[in-house]
Write a protein that holds these residues in place. Structure first.
Motif, short mmCIF file in Angstrom:
data_model
loop_
_atom_site.label_atom_id
_atom_site.label_comp_id
_atom_site.label_asym_id
_atom_site.label_seq_id
_atom_site.Cartn_x
_atom_site.Cartn_y
_atom_site.Cartn_z
N GLY A 21 0.79 -1.23 0.00
CA GLY A 21 0.00 0.00 0.00
C GLY A 21 0.82 1.27 0.00
O GLY A 21 0.32 2.34 0.36
N THR A 25 -0.49 5.72 -8.11
CA THR A 25 -0.31 5.74 -9.56
C THR A 25 0.91 6.56 -9.97
O THR A 25 1.73 6.12 -10.78
CB THR A 25 -1.56 6.29 -10.24
N ARG A 80 -5.27 -7.91 -13.89
CA ARG A 80 -6.36 -8.00 -12.92
C ARG A 80 -6.62 -9.45 -12.49
O ARG A 80 -7.32 -9.70 -11.51
CB ARG A 80 -7.64 -7.39 -13.49
N LYS A 83 -2.03 -12.40 -10.00
CA LYS A 83 -1.64 -11.63 -8.82
C LYS A 83 -0.19 -11.82 -8.42
O LYS A 83 0.27 -11.26 -7.44
CB LYS A 83 -2.53 -12.01 -7.63
N ARG A 230 3.25 -4.48 -8.01
CA ARG A 230 1.87 -4.81 -7.63
C ARG A 230 1.75 -5.02 -6.11
O ARG A 230 0.79 -4.55 -5.49
CB ARG A 230 1.41 -6.06 -8.38
N ARG A 234 -1.06 0.66 -3.93
CA ARG A 234 -2.38 0.86 -3.35
C ARG A 234 -3.43 0.53 -4.41
O ARG A 234 -3.37 1.05 -5.52
CB ARG A 234 -2.55 2.31 -2.88
N ASP A 235 -4.37 -0.34 -4.08
CA ASP A 235 -5.42 -0.75 -5.01
C ASP A 235 -4.82 -1.14 -6.36
O ASP A 235 -5.07 -0.49 -7.38
CB ASP A 235 -6.44 0.38 -5.18
N ASP A 237 -5.34 -3.26 -8.70
CA ASP A 237 -6.18 -3.51 -9.87
C ASP A 237 -6.48 -2.22 -10.64
O ASP A 237 -6.78 -2.26 -11.84
CB ASP A 237 -7.49 -4.18 -9.47
N ARG A 238 -6.39 -1.10 -9.96
CA ARG A 238 -6.62 0.20 -10.61
C ARG A 238 -5.31 0.96 -10.82
O ARG A 238 -5.09 1.56 -11.86
CB ARG A 238 -7.58 1.04 -9.76
N THR A 239 -4.45 0.90 -9.82
CA THR A 239 -3.22 1.69 -9.85
C THR A 239 -2.27 1.24 -10.95
O THR A 239 -1.72 2.07 -11.70
CB THR A 239 -2.51 1.59 -8.49
#
Length: 481
Positions: A21, A25, A80, A83, A230, A234-235, A237-239
């Motif tokens: 975390g 971006t 996505r 992992k 990854r 932070r987040d 899947d979006r970052t």
């Protein structure tokens, strides 16, 4: 109630892991763009692209950026669903199978190390040039490169957010000097007025554009390393997808714009001659003319910091690959150790620094030139290795999505990666076809450099067989952690 001292963890405490975390971006984008070293690429390589491709060179960088944006569609869609911390090799394993994935893991380690270790030669030669330009003194390159190794080790040893902040500052500085040049050229209207002829089809569709494209694709090398972070994002899947698209868009547009500015600084009729006669000083001459001599001096300094930023970005990426492969059980478990305070893969960092020192000292002992041999001969196989990994990753996407249940659209899971596979294959052919422009070496040396990537990848297949027969539990779990 018992209190545990923050300096001494209880015996039952779990081993320290990466700082989850920590990265947003912009932080991840800083790592990726810094690895590309925009100022160094523009001042050191773009003039050669102009000399070979003419005034249409800016469009070549746009075309390369568009190709990699298409690649990013399937790549980020797959991110996505996968992992693992192994980035390329995890994706290739999930799509093309474990033998290909193990070959990709070897290729990633060789490719990223080649991209980083060769740049210590550039650090030495760029510092020599800067000291000579500013003070008229000559300094040996080896102490500079060794000091760089120590500095980069320390940057990688510190926490990842420390590295992100440092790279943010250095990246703003190196792009800022190019923006300053652009402002001077635009305010003064260029050498003979501003022109959009660089983007006219007649100036783009010329034989020299193939060479420009080869240089342009090389300028993006390392952009895909967003997924390596990854675990610390932070987040994710979006970052991670956002950072990937931002990096590709920024590099493509910024490169094209900056090369166009260089064309305007000399004029459509004169820039090719200027680039051909003195490519090393094209940008320094332009900024002296349109901004001032002080800006040229500052650009010399910022090229050195640009190289340092690139080294740190690649060093951090390599360390995380090493940690991931140690977690897989392929590299020694010690490589997976994470510092309890800084949460950095410090053992992997030490090993990578030691390898870099061995290579640098070997080239020095052989009397090699830091730029023409240490940089170009080590960097070129690394670049080809990373391009091959991009091609394999694009090819892996449709195979992966055929095997799982998902709700992703066919455009993302088949058409975009299929197009990217064709385009990336063409890019590799272009680079190999113009390999002499990158290396300046003999045909035999060029053949050896081209052969490194496929040889390393194919080595993964007997290694996979060995793992499958002797350590089946490691083989079965490979690419899923």
């Amino acid at each position: 109630m018992s209190v545990t001292s923050p300096k001494t963890a209880p015996p039952s405490a779990a081993p320290a892991g990466l700082r989850t975390g920590s990265l947003g971006t912009s932080d991840i984008a800083f790592f990726v763009v810094s690895a590309a070293a925009p100022l160094t690429v523009m001042a050191g390589v773009a003039p050669i692209a102009i000399a070979l491709g003419g005034i249409g060179a800016p469009a070549g960088y746009l075309l390369a950026g568009l190709t990699l944006a298409v690649f990013a569609v399937g790549f980020t869609t797959m991110s996505r669903h996968v992992k693992g911390g192994g980035a390329f090799y995890s994706y290739i394993t999930q799509g093309l199978g474990r033998p290909a994935g193990i070959g990709a893991a070897l290729l990633a380690m060789v490719g990223y190390n080649g991209m980083e270790i060769g740049v210590y030669g550039l650090l030495g030669s760029a510092t020599q040039d800067t000291v000579h330009a500013l003070f008229g003194a000559d300094v040996p390159w080896l102490p500079v490169s060794l000091a760089g190794l120590a500095l980069i080790w320390y940057g990688g040893f510190r926490s990842i957010d420390f590295g992100a902040k440092l790279l943010g500052v250095l990246l703003v500085a190196e792009t800022g000097i190019l923006v300053l040049l652009a402002g001077g050229v635009l305010l003064k209207g260029g050498a003979h007025g501003l022109s959009a002829a660089s983007f006219a089809p007649g100036n783009v569709l010329v034989p020299g554009t193939a060479a420009v494209l080869a240089f342009a694709f090389a300028a993006f090398t390392g952009f895909e390393s967003t997924v390596i972070y990854r675990r610390e994002a932070r987040d994710p899947d979006r970052t991670v997808p956002r950072a990937t698209y931002i990096a590709v868009a920024f590099l493509g547009l910024f490169y094209a714009f900056t090369v166009w500015i260089a064309v305007q600084a000399f004029g459509d009729a004169d820039v090719v001659k200027a680039a051909g006669s003195d490519p090393a000083n094209l940008f320094f001459t332009a900024i002296t003319t349109f901004v001032g001599g002080w800006a040229a001096d500052l650009m010399h300094v910022l090229i050195v910091t640009s190289v340092i930023a690139s080294l740190l970005a690649f060093h951090n990426a390599i360390n995380r690959y090493g940690l991931a492969l140690a977690d897989e059980g392929v590299l020694p478990r010690s490589f997976a150790r994470v510092h309890t305070k800084h949460r950095s893969p410090y053992v992997a960092g030490l090993a990578q620094t030691a390898l870099g020192a061995v290579v640098v000292l070997a080239f020095w002992a052989a009397g090699a030139d830091p730029y023409n041999q240490l940089l170009l001969w080590v960097n070129t196989p690394g670049m080809l290795g990373l391009m091959a990994l991009q091609l394999l990753a694009a090819l892996a996407v449709p195979f992966f999505f055929r095997r799982i249940s998902h709700s992703e659209g066919r455009a993302r899971t088949f058409w975009a990666p299929a197009v990217a596979t064709v385009l990336l294959g063409a890019a590799i052919v272009l680079v190999i076809g113009h390999i002499d422009l990158f290396t300046g070496a003999s045909p035999l040396a060029n053949w050896i450099m081209v052969a490194v990537a496929p040889a390393v990848f194919l080595l993964g297949f007997p290694l996979a067989h060995r793992l499958k027969t002797r350590r089946p539990e490691v083989y079965e779990a490979f690419g899923s952690k």
